[in-house]
Design a protein around this motif. Sequence first.
Motif, PDB file in Angstrom:
ATOM      1  N   GLU A 216       0.868  -1.185   0.000  1.00 33.91           N
ATOM      2  CA  GLU A 216       0.000   0.000   0.000  1.00 33.91           C
ATOM      3  C   GLU A 216       0.893   1.218   0.000  1.00 33.91           C
ATOM      4  O   GLU A 216       1.901   1.230   0.688  1.00 33.91           O
ATOM      5  N   LEU A 217       0.537   2.240  -0.768  1.00 36.99           N
ATOM      6  CA  LEU A 217       1.274   3.483  -0.619  1.00 36.99           C
ATOM      7  C   LEU A 217       0.397   4.687  -0.939  1.00 36.99           C
ATOM      8  O   LEU A 217      -0.652   4.558  -1.562  1.00 36.99           O
ATOM      9  N   THR A 218       0.824   5.819  -0.433  1.00 37.36           N
ATOM     10  CA  THR A 218       0.071   7.055  -0.617  1.00 37.36           C
ATOM     11  C   THR A 218       1.000   8.060  -1.265  1.00 37.36           C
ATOM     12  O   THR A 218       2.137   8.230  -0.821  1.00 37.36           O
ATOM     13  N   GLN A 219       0.536   8.663  -2.367  1.00 42.24           N
ATOM     14  CA  GLN A 219       1.353   9.671  -3.042  1.00 42.24           C
ATOM     15  C   GLN A 219       0.479  10.843  -3.432  1.00 42.24           C
ATOM     16  O   GLN A 219      -0.565  10.639  -4.052  1.00 42.24           O
ATOM     17  N   LEU A 224      -2.704   4.092  -3.321  1.00 42.92           N
ATOM     18  CA  LEU A 224      -2.432   3.029  -4.284  1.00 42.92           C
ATOM     19  C   LEU A 224      -2.306   1.702  -3.546  1.00 42.92           C
ATOM     20  O   LEU A 224      -1.691   1.640  -2.480  1.00 42.92           O
ATOM     21  N   VAL A 225      -2.915   0.673  -4.086  1.00 42.26           N
ATOM     22  CA  VAL A 225      -2.728  -0.677  -3.552  1.00 42.26           C
ATOM     23  C   VAL A 225      -2.175  -1.525  -4.696  1.00 42.26           C
ATOM     24  O   VAL A 225      -2.709  -1.503  -5.797  1.00 42.26           O
ATOM     25  N   HIS A 226      -1.104  -2.196  -4.399  1.00 36.22           N
ATOM     26  CA  HIS A 226      -0.415  -2.977  -5.426  1.00 36.22           C
ATOM     27  C   HIS A 226      -0.335  -4.422  -4.976  1.00 36.22           C
ATOM     28  O   HIS A 226      -0.065  -4.697  -3.818  1.00 36.22           O
ATOM     29  N   TRP A 227      -0.641  -5.357  -5.864  1.00 37.05           N
ATOM     30  CA  TRP A 227      -0.415  -6.758  -5.516  1.00 37.05           C
ATOM     31  C   TRP A 227      -0.034  -7.537  -6.767  1.00 37.05           C
ATOM     32  O   TRP A 227      -0.340  -7.142  -7.885  1.00 37.05           O
ATOM     33  N   ASN A 228       0.670  -8.641  -6.517  1.00 38.52           N
ATOM     34  CA  ASN A 228       1.019  -9.606  -7.568  1.00 38.52           C
ATOM     35  C   ASN A 228       0.295 -10.883  -7.257  1.00 38.52           C
ATOM     36  O   ASN A 228       0.324 -11.333  -6.112  1.00 38.52           O
ATOM     37  N   LEU A 240     -10.033   7.513  -3.023  1.00 36.93           N
ATOM     38  CA  LEU A 240     -10.780   6.897  -1.919  1.00 36.93           C
ATOM     39  C   LEU A 240      -9.881   6.737  -0.700  1.00 36.93           C
ATOM     40  O   LEU A 240      -8.666   6.681  -0.833  1.00 36.93           O
ATOM     41  N   ARG A 241     -10.532   6.617   0.475  1.00 35.12           N
ATOM     42  CA  ARG A 241      -9.756   6.269   1.674  1.00 35.12           C
ATOM     43  C   ARG A 241      -9.072   4.925   1.459  1.00 35.12           C
ATOM     44  O   ARG A 241      -9.585   4.059   0.761  1.00 35.12           O
ATOM     45  N   MET A 242      -7.909   4.747   2.109  1.00 30.23           N
ATOM     46  CA  MET A 242      -7.153   3.504   1.943  1.00 30.23           C
ATOM     47  C   MET A 242      -8.005   2.293   2.330  1.00 30.23           C
ATOM     48  O   MET A 242      -7.948   1.249   1.663  1.00 30.23           O
ATOM     49  N   GLN A 246      -8.643  -0.704  -0.147  1.00 30.81           N
ATOM     50  CA  GLN A 246      -8.213  -2.046   0.254  1.00 30.81           C
ATOM     51  C   GLN A 246      -9.393  -3.016   0.154  1.00 30.81           C
ATOM     52  O   GLN A 246      -9.230  -4.168  -0.260  1.00 30.81           O
ATOM     53  N   GLN A 247     -10.575  -2.512   0.507  1.00 29.88           N
ATOM     54  CA  GLN A 247     -11.794  -3.342   0.402  1.00 29.88           C
ATOM     55  C   GLN A 247     -12.002  -3.759  -1.060  1.00 29.88           C
ATOM     56  O   GLN A 247     -12.326  -4.905  -1.361  1.00 29.88           O
ATOM     57  N   PHE A 248     -11.788  -2.797  -1.961  1.00 30.31           N
ATOM     58  CA  PHE A 248     -11.899  -3.083  -3.392  1.00 30.31           C
ATOM     59  C   PHE A 248     -10.872  -4.139  -3.806  1.00 30.31           C
ATOM     60  O   PHE A 248     -11.184  -5.112  -4.502  1.00 30.31           O
ATOM     61  N   ALA A 249      -9.635  -3.947  -3.346  1.00 27.33           N
ATOM     62  CA  ALA A 249      -8.574  -4.902  -3.705  1.00 27.33           C
ATOM     63  C   ALA A 249      -8.906  -6.301  -3.188  1.00 27.33           C
ATOM     64  O   ALA A 249      -8.684  -7.301  -3.878  1.00 27.33           O
TER      65      ALA A 249
END
Lengths: 254, 73
Positions: A216-219, A224-228, A240-242, A246-249
Amino acid sequence: MKCASARNLIEPHLDGELDRDLQTEIQDHLTSCNACTETFSRLRELQTNIRMQVPRYDAPAHFRKRVLDAVREAAKNGAADSGGTRWSLPWQWMAIAASILLAVSLAWNFTLFQSRSAGLDMIAQNILSSHVRSLIGTHLLDVPSSDQHTVKPWFNGKLDFSPDVKDFTSQGFPLIGGRIEYLVDRPVAALVYRRRQHVVNLFTWPSISSVNHEAELTQRGYNLVHWNKASMTYWAVSDLRMSELQQFADLYQE
Amino acid sequence: MVNEVELGALRNCIELIPQGFREVIVMREMEEMSYRQIAGFAGLPIGTVMSRLSRAGKRLGECMTPRIKGGSE
């Protein structure tokens, strides 16, 4: 095959050290035993992490060879000189060699690790710029549709992969369409979702790494939420709020 | 980021586990030596190499688990 004997063969199996018969036996056992399968997955993950996340240090290979040669030589001479007492055990020489090599590999990997981290930051900046561009410009959607069966086929023939298009209307993240972006030196799929008045861009493309991870990062006020996962890279970005992003992810990864 | 946390934990743990374990891990995973090569180089029976690798993996796992918990799994 019983669990107790299978357990001892899982690692050699992972290391490719078993003969064909034993390999077949352990594979049969793994298909029928959940506990051993779990152990197998855990060990495979650890091995992948060691091999992938601590990348091999190719550059000082000549150095590595020199150390190993020197140590082998020293072990031979040492054994002869001391009449096989103090330094005669190859293990002790090997211990020294391994420590030297480890020190080299750690130093080397630290450098690699820093450049990898910088690489992730650079991708994040590209993702964010693309997200912001999509909001201020006219190019948010190439295929405006809330129907995943319209959006997914639209990518056919335009990309060398087929993104997994999902709709979360009932969970409050309706799909509104998709587009193609050119990022990180390749065309990638952007899936667009809405949450109340907020837009979520989900970028995806085939991953180089097979290691699953999440970040997770904020810029600049965006999250931004990143996953592989399953050899695909995903980046979700929104204002959106993190917790909601994250709920979306999580929904997408279910 | 979990990536950094995991990598950091892994690096720490490789340094922290006992030297005998570290060496077999380094030889197996980084030097890509076979069990036979490790056994030959270390002057150990293959069975000992296997059990040491197995215990090394277990120790690494135990060392890493608490360090990567609390990340965004």
